[in-house]
Scaffold this motif. Sequence first.
Motif, short mmCIF file in Angstrom:
data_model
loop_
_atom_site.label_atom_id
_atom_site.label_comp_id
_atom_site.label_asym_id
_atom_site.label_seq_id
_atom_site.Cartn_x
_atom_site.Cartn_y
_atom_site.Cartn_z
N PRO A 1 20.76 -40.06 27.47
CA PRO A 1 21.00 -41.25 28.29
C PRO A 1 21.70 -42.33 27.46
O PRO A 1 21.46 -42.45 26.26
CB PRO A 1 19.58 -41.70 28.69
N ALA A 2 22.57 -43.09 28.11
CA ALA A 2 23.28 -44.15 27.39
C ALA A 2 23.66 -45.25 28.36
O ALA A 2 23.90 -44.98 29.55
CB ALA A 2 24.52 -43.60 26.69
N LEU A 3 23.72 -46.46 27.84
CA LEU A 3 24.08 -47.64 28.63
C LEU A 3 25.17 -48.41 27.91
O LEU A 3 25.10 -48.63 26.69
CB LEU A 3 22.85 -48.55 28.81
N TRP A 4 26.21 -48.79 28.68
CA TRP A 4 27.27 -49.65 28.16
C TRP A 4 27.23 -50.94 28.98
O TRP A 4 27.70 -50.97 30.12
CB TRP A 4 28.64 -48.98 28.31
N THR A 5 26.65 -52.00 28.42
CA THR A 5 26.62 -53.26 29.15
C THR A 5 28.00 -53.90 29.09
O THR A 5 28.68 -53.86 28.05
CB THR A 5 25.58 -54.24 28.56
N TYR A 6 28.43 -54.48 30.20
CA TYR A 6 29.77 -55.06 30.25
C TYR A 6 29.88 -56.26 29.31
O TYR A 6 30.94 -56.53 28.75
CB TYR A 6 30.10 -55.47 31.68
N GLU A 7 28.76 -56.94 29.12
CA GLU A 7 28.75 -58.09 28.22
C GLU A 7 29.17 -57.69 26.80
O GLU A 7 29.86 -58.43 26.11
CB GLU A 7 27.35 -58.71 28.20
N ARG A 8 28.76 -56.48 26.38
CA ARG A 8 29.10 -56.02 25.04
C ARG A 8 30.47 -55.35 24.99
O ARG A 8 31.18 -55.43 23.99
CB ARG A 8 28.04 -55.05 24.54
N VAL A 9 30.86 -54.68 26.09
CA VAL A 9 32.11 -53.93 26.10
C VAL A 9 33.32 -54.83 26.29
O VAL A 9 34.36 -54.62 25.67
CB VAL A 9 32.06 -52.86 27.21
N ARG A 10 33.20 -55.84 27.13
CA ARG A 10 34.37 -56.64 27.50
C ARG A 10 35.08 -57.27 26.30
O ARG A 10 36.32 -57.31 26.26
CB ARG A 10 33.99 -57.71 28.52
N PRO A 11 34.37 -57.81 25.29
CA PRO A 11 35.09 -58.36 24.14
C PRO A 11 35.99 -57.34 23.44
O PRO A 11 37.05 -57.69 22.93
CB PRO A 11 33.97 -58.85 23.22
N PHE A 12 35.55 -56.08 23.40
CA PHE A 12 36.38 -55.04 22.77
C PHE A 12 37.60 -54.72 23.63
O PHE A 12 38.68 -54.44 23.10
CB PHE A 12 35.54 -53.80 22.52
N LEU A 13 37.44 -54.76 24.95
CA LEU A 13 38.59 -54.60 25.82
C LEU A 13 39.61 -55.72 25.59
O LEU A 13 40.82 -55.48 25.50
CB LEU A 13 38.15 -54.60 27.29
N LYS A 14 39.10 -56.94 25.47
CA LYS A 14 39.97 -58.09 25.24
C LYS A 14 40.74 -57.92 23.92
O LYS A 14 41.95 -58.16 23.85
CB LYS A 14 39.15 -59.38 25.21
N ARG A 15 40.05 -57.50 22.87
CA ARG A 15 40.70 -57.29 21.58
C ARG A 15 41.73 -56.17 21.65
O ARG A 15 42.79 -56.25 21.03
CB ARG A 15 39.64 -57.00 20.52
N ALA A 16 41.40 -55.11 22.41
CA ALA A 16 42.36 -54.01 22.57
C ALA A 16 43.64 -54.53 23.23
O ALA A 16 44.75 -54.11 22.88
CB ALA A 16 41.75 -52.89 23.39
N THR B 1 13.35 -43.54 28.54
CA THR B 1 14.29 -44.63 28.35
C THR B 1 14.25 -45.53 29.57
O THR B 1 14.15 -45.04 30.70
CB THR B 1 15.72 -44.09 28.17
N ARG B 2 14.33 -46.83 29.35
CA ARG B 2 14.38 -47.78 30.46
C ARG B 2 15.53 -48.74 30.23
O ARG B 2 15.67 -49.31 29.14
CB ARG B 2 13.07 -48.55 30.58
N TYR B 3 16.38 -48.89 31.25
CA TYR B 3 17.50 -49.81 31.17
C TYR B 3 17.37 -50.87 32.26
O TYR B 3 17.00 -50.57 33.40
CB TYR B 3 18.83 -49.09 31.39
N GLU B 4 17.68 -52.10 31.91
CA GLU B 4 17.88 -53.17 32.89
C GLU B 4 19.38 -53.33 33.05
O GLU B 4 20.09 -53.62 32.07
CB GLU B 4 17.25 -54.48 32.40
N VAL B 5 19.90 -53.12 34.26
CA VAL B 5 21.35 -53.12 34.44
C VAL B 5 21.77 -54.23 35.39
O VAL B 5 21.04 -54.61 36.32
CB VAL B 5 21.84 -51.75 34.96
N THR B 6 22.97 -54.73 35.14
CA THR B 6 23.54 -55.83 35.92
C THR B 6 24.98 -55.46 36.29
O THR B 6 25.51 -54.44 35.83
CB THR B 6 23.52 -57.13 35.10
N PRO B 7 25.64 -56.28 37.14
CA PRO B 7 26.99 -55.91 37.58
C PRO B 7 27.95 -55.59 36.43
O PRO B 7 27.95 -56.26 35.39
CB PRO B 7 27.44 -57.15 38.36
N ARG B 8 28.75 -54.52 36.65
CA ARG B 8 29.78 -54.04 35.73
C ARG B 8 29.22 -53.26 34.55
O ARG B 8 29.97 -52.84 33.67
CB ARG B 8 30.69 -55.18 35.26
N ASP B 9 27.91 -53.07 34.49
CA ASP B 9 27.33 -52.20 33.47
C ASP B 9 27.56 -50.74 33.88
O ASP B 9 27.72 -50.42 35.06
CB ASP B 9 25.83 -52.44 33.32
#
Length: 352
Positions: free
Chosen positions: A44-59, A303-311
């Motif tokens: 299982p894996a979670l990609w939160t948008y809060e953490r991913v978006r800065p890397f998209l911006k840098r890309a 595993t337990r994830y709390e997910v929000t929009p765009r995650d």
Amino acid sequence: MNAPQTAVHEREQLYRDMDPHNLKPLWEVLHALVPPQPASPCVPALWTYERVRPFLKRAGEVISAEEAVRRVLILENPGLRGQSAITQSLYAGLQLILPGEVAPSHRHTQGALRFVVEGQGAYTAVNGERTTMHPGDFIITPSWTFHDHGNPSDQPMVWLDGLDIPILRFFDAGFAENGSARSQQVTQAEGSSFARFGHNMAPVRPVAPFGKTSPIFSYPYDRSREALDRLERDAPIDEWDGVKLRYTNPLTGGWPMPTIAAFMQKLPAGFRGKGWRQTDGAIYSVVEGRAAVHIESPAGGSTRYEVTPRDHFVIPSWHAARLESEAGCVLFSFSDRPVQDALGILKEERLP
């Protein structure tokens, strides 16, 4: 040397002698090849948008869409590092296209879906028809169709890419070709495919333009959301899924893509879902609201994830999962269910 030691020695010598001839003893690996239950290396894996978006911006700052061909950050399963895969059969990534950019035209035998995550006003073009992209839209790029993307809007666009790259890699069936022009020529009015096939009607003598893939290449979110809302009000709520619908090919009633199934579901406010497990591992994109995701591995461990929009998160094959939502939540998901269904190997359980 006693009899048991002699037998062991002879067995080991047999293995050494036959190894140069590319022979291996099945009995040494049988339990791993035919396990009592699925034993996926995926986790299982979670990609939160809060953490991913800065890397998209840098890309976006270090490489152009044209240079990259497709500016995408791969969502790589931690159990499959280096394989560019989110499950053993599917690929997922988040693609960024900035204002004024064009991702050049190409085609490939791999089938692809796009699920719009952020922004609106960009377009994707498939086989001479463009569609304007809005958050929550599900868009298909059929196998071996030329496609390009452009962003004439004033805001960045991000969408989830889902492809059957690992499946075609398994079959050694991957081909690709670049287009002769940066953007393909538009030959059909926007919405043409939806007008022909998206209103519970079809041409009198329909021809499937993309083989076994749906003739509709853009499924608008507003239509999907309307259906979910209506069913939430007027129909029984499923104890495992809430309100869940699958996207279909209007010509066949089957899956929208021959290798990928896509779903949209709504968890009503206060939903406490029961658990399930299935052999098709699934990738999820959170569209609206918040939810809690509980996942248990067949080998133990939870595993337990709390997910929000765009995650985005993945539930691997045969992992028991259940969903909860206090305020309500809308989820898009996709899996390799059509392949497993066609092969007659799909297995699922609804847990009490």
